[in-house]
Motif scaffolding. Structure first.
Motif, short mmCIF file in Angstrom:
data_model
loop_
_atom_site.label_atom_id
_atom_site.label_comp_id
_atom_site.label_asym_id
_atom_site.label_seq_id
_atom_site.Cartn_x
_atom_site.Cartn_y
_atom_site.Cartn_z
N GLU A 215 -25.01 43.87 15.93
CA GLU A 215 -25.32 43.21 14.66
C GLU A 215 -24.04 42.80 13.94
O GLU A 215 -23.96 41.71 13.36
CB GLU A 215 -26.14 44.16 13.77
CG GLU A 215 -27.57 44.39 14.24
CD GLU A 215 -28.31 45.37 13.34
OE1 GLU A 215 -27.88 45.56 12.19
OE2 GLU A 215 -29.32 45.95 13.80
N ALA A 216 -23.04 43.70 13.99
CA ALA A 216 -21.75 43.40 13.35
C ALA A 216 -21.09 42.19 13.99
O ALA A 216 -20.51 41.33 13.32
CB ALA A 216 -20.83 44.62 13.43
N SER A 217 -21.19 42.11 15.31
CA SER A 217 -20.62 40.97 16.05
C SER A 217 -21.31 39.66 15.66
O SER A 217 -20.65 38.63 15.47
CB SER A 217 -20.76 41.22 17.56
OG SER A 217 -20.15 40.19 18.29
N ASP A 218 -22.62 39.72 15.50
CA ASP A 218 -23.38 38.53 15.08
C ASP A 218 -23.02 38.14 13.64
O ASP A 218 -22.89 36.95 13.34
CB ASP A 218 -24.89 38.81 15.16
CG ASP A 218 -25.39 38.91 16.60
OD1 ASP A 218 -24.68 38.40 17.50
OD2 ASP A 218 -26.46 39.49 16.82
N THR A 219 -22.85 39.16 12.80
CA THR A 219 -22.55 38.90 11.38
C THR A 219 -21.21 38.19 11.22
O THR A 219 -21.10 37.19 10.51
CB THR A 219 -22.54 40.21 10.57
OG1 THR A 219 -23.79 40.87 10.72
CG2 THR A 219 -22.29 39.93 9.09
N ILE A 220 -20.19 38.71 11.90
CA ILE A 220 -18.85 38.14 11.70
C ILE A 220 -18.74 36.75 12.34
O ILE A 220 -17.93 35.93 11.92
CB ILE A 220 -17.75 39.08 12.24
CG1 ILE A 220 -16.42 38.75 11.55
CG2 ILE A 220 -17.63 39.01 13.77
CD1 ILE A 220 -15.38 39.80 11.67
N SER A 221 -19.58 36.49 13.33
CA SER A 221 -19.56 35.15 13.93
C SER A 221 -20.08 34.09 12.95
O SER A 221 -19.81 32.90 13.10
CB SER A 221 -20.41 35.13 15.21
OG SER A 221 -21.78 35.30 14.90
N GLN A 222 -20.83 34.53 11.95
CA GLN A 222 -21.38 33.61 10.94
C GLN A 222 -20.49 33.53 9.70
O GLN A 222 -20.78 32.77 8.78
CB GLN A 222 -22.78 34.09 10.52
CG GLN A 222 -23.79 34.13 11.66
CD GLN A 222 -25.04 34.90 11.29
OE1 GLN A 222 -25.36 35.07 10.12
NE2 GLN A 222 -25.76 35.39 12.28
N TYR A 223 -19.42 34.31 9.70
CA TYR A 223 -18.56 34.35 8.52
C TYR A 223 -17.84 33.01 8.31
O TYR A 223 -17.39 32.39 9.26
CB TYR A 223 -17.53 35.47 8.63
CG TYR A 223 -16.57 35.52 7.46
CD1 TYR A 223 -17.00 36.04 6.24
CD2 TYR A 223 -15.28 35.02 7.56
CE1 TYR A 223 -16.15 36.07 5.15
CE2 TYR A 223 -14.42 35.05 6.47
CZ TYR A 223 -14.86 35.58 5.27
OH TYR A 223 -14.01 35.61 4.20
N SER A 224 -17.73 32.63 7.05
CA SER A 224 -17.03 31.40 6.69
C SER A 224 -16.13 31.66 5.50
O SER A 224 -16.51 32.41 4.58
CB SER A 224 -18.03 30.29 6.34
OG SER A 224 -17.38 29.21 5.72
N LEU A 225 -14.96 31.05 5.49
CA LEU A 225 -14.06 31.19 4.35
C LEU A 225 -14.60 30.49 3.11
O LEU A 225 -14.04 30.61 2.02
CB LEU A 225 -12.67 30.66 4.70
CG LEU A 225 -11.88 31.48 5.74
CD1 LEU A 225 -10.59 30.77 6.11
CD2 LEU A 225 -11.57 32.88 5.21
N ASP A 226 -15.69 29.73 3.29
CA ASP A 226 -16.31 29.02 2.18
C ASP A 226 -17.45 29.82 1.55
O ASP A 226 -18.29 29.27 0.84
CB ASP A 226 -16.85 27.66 2.63
CG ASP A 226 -15.74 26.72 3.08
OD1 ASP A 226 -14.63 26.83 2.51
OD2 ASP A 226 -15.96 25.92 3.99
N GLU A 227 -17.51 31.13 1.82
CA GLU A 227 -18.58 31.94 1.26
C GLU A 227 -18.48 31.98 -0.26
O GLU A 227 -17.46 31.59 -0.85
CB GLU A 227 -18.52 33.36 1.85
CG GLU A 227 -18.80 33.38 3.34
CD GLU A 227 -19.47 34.65 3.82
OE1 GLU A 227 -19.79 35.50 2.98
OE2 GLU A 227 -19.67 34.78 5.04
N GLN A 228 -19.52 32.47 -0.91
CA GLN A 228 -19.60 32.46 -2.37
C GLN A 228 -18.38 33.13 -3.00
O GLN A 228 -17.84 32.66 -4.00
CB GLN A 228 -20.88 33.17 -2.81
CG GLN A 228 -21.11 33.13 -4.31
CD GLN A 228 -22.38 33.84 -4.72
OE1 GLN A 228 -23.14 34.33 -3.89
NE2 GLN A 228 -22.62 33.90 -6.02
N PHE A 229 -17.95 34.24 -2.45
CA PHE A 229 -16.72 34.90 -2.89
C PHE A 229 -16.18 35.74 -1.75
O PHE A 229 -16.84 35.96 -0.74
CB PHE A 229 -16.94 35.76 -4.15
CG PHE A 229 -18.16 36.63 -4.10
CD1 PHE A 229 -18.18 37.81 -3.37
CD2 PHE A 229 -19.30 36.27 -4.79
CE1 PHE A 229 -19.30 38.61 -3.33
CE2 PHE A 229 -20.44 37.06 -4.76
CZ PHE A 229 -20.43 38.24 -4.02
N CYS A 230 -14.94 36.18 -1.91
CA CYS A 230 -14.24 36.89 -0.82
C CYS A 230 -14.69 38.35 -0.74
O CYS A 230 -15.33 38.88 -1.64
CB CYS A 230 -12.74 36.83 -1.04
SG CYS A 230 -12.08 35.16 -1.09
#
Length: 259
Positions: A215-230
Motif C-alpha cells: 500500500e505504501a508503494s502504491d501511495t508514494i507512486s501517486q505522490y506529486s509535488l503539486d499536492e495541496q501542501f507539503c
C-alpha cells in the motif's frame, strides 16, 4: 584648418556622447523606479496577505471564546479539551507566526480576550484539561484530540504524521493505522504506512507487513509535488525527503521478501 575640423568633430562627438549618457541615465532611472515599484507592491501584497490571515485567525479565535463562555458544567471533558486546545493553538499562532501583524501585536500587548478571559487563562485551562482528561482517556486519545483540534491543515498533518510514526515505533499498531486516513499528504501517508509495516515485521506478522508495504508503494507512486501542501510545514527538502522514503521503502520490501 585641419586642427579646427578635428576640434569641431571631437566636440560633436562629445555632445553626442553626452546625449547618449543622458538617455541611458533616463532609461536606468526608469528601470530603477519600475523595479522599486514592483518590489514595494510585492512586499505590500505579502503584508496585506498576512494581515488578512491574522484577521481571519483572530475572528475564529473570538468565536472559540464565545463557545468557551457558553460551556456548561456538565459539558464532556472531550468537548472542553477540544475547544480549549483549538483556542490555545490560535493564540500561540497569532503570537508567533503573525506576531508582526496588527492582531498579533494587539494580543502580545494586551492578552484580554473577553470580560472574563485572558489568553493566559485559555492556555492554562487547556493544559489543566489535559491533566484532568487522563482520568477518563488514555494518553494516546488525549494527544489525538489535541492534534485534531489544530485548525491549520499543514500543521495538523505534520503533527499527525509525527504522532503516527511514534505510535508505530512504540508498537501501537492499531492506533497508528487509525492515523493514516486523517493524513492529507501522500508522502506523510507513505511514511506512516512504512513505519506500521516495520512494526508488523517486528511482531513477526510478515503477511500484514507485506500488505501495508505494498500500500505504501502504491501511495508514494501517486505522490506529486503539486499536492495541496507539503509533508513538512515549510516545504524544506520535500523532493529529497521523497527520494529518501522511496529508497528506504525499496530496501525494506527487498529485505521483507528475501527473508
Amino acid at each position: 584648418m585641419n586642427l579646427t575640423k578635428k576640434i569641431k568633430t571631437y566636440s560633436l562627438t562629445l555632445q553626442n556622447h553626452s546625449k547618449n549618457i543622458i538617455k541611458d541615465e533616463k532609461k536606468m532611472n526608469f528601470w530603477i523606479k519600475l523595479i522599486t515599484l514592483i518590489i514595494i507592491t510585492i512586499l505590500l501584497a505579502g503584508c496585506s496577505k498576512e494581515e488578512r490571515e491574522a484577521n481571519s485567525l483572530h475572528e475564529s479565535l473570538m468565536k472559540d471564546i464565545e463557545a468557551i463562555d457558553a460551556l456548561e458544567n456538565n459539558t464532556s471533558i472531550i468537548e472542553k479539551l477540544t475547544i480549549y486546545s483549538q483556542a490555545k493553538h490560535k493564540i500561540e499562532r497569532l503570537r508567533t507566526r503573525y506576531a508582526a501583524t496588527k492582531k498579533g501585536e494587539e494580543l502580545l500587548e494586551n492578552s484580554i480576550l473577553s470580560s472574563d478571559l485572558t489568553a493566559e487563562d485559555i492556555i492554562s485551562e487547556a493544559l489543566a484539561l489535559e491533566d484532568r482528561a487522563s482520568d477518563e482517556l488514555s494518553e494516546i486519545q488525549i494527544q489525538r484530540i489535541i492534534i485534531d483540534a489544530i485548525p491549520t491543515p499543514e500543521i495538523r498533518n505534520h503533527r499527525l504524521e509525527s504522532h503516527g510514526i511514534s505510535l508505530a515505533r512504540q508498537g501501537n499498531i492499531e492506533e497508528a493505522n487509525e492515523v493514516i486516513p486523517s493524513l492529507q499528504n501522500s508522502l506523510s501517508i507513505t511514511i506512516v504506512q512504512l513505519e506500521v509495516a516495520k512494526a508488523y515485521h517486528r511482531n513477526s506478522n510478515i503477511e500484514a507487513a507485506k500488505n501495508i508495504s505494498l500500500e505504501a508503494s502504491d501511495t508514494i507512486s501517486q505522490y506529486s509535488l503539486d499536492e495541496q501542501f507539503c509533508s513538512t510545514i515549510n516545504c524544506e527538502n520535500e523532493e529529497a525527503r521523497k527520494r529518501f522514503v522511496e529508497a528506504e521503502l525499496r530496501l525494506f520490501r527487498s529485505e521483507l521478501y528475501s527473508s
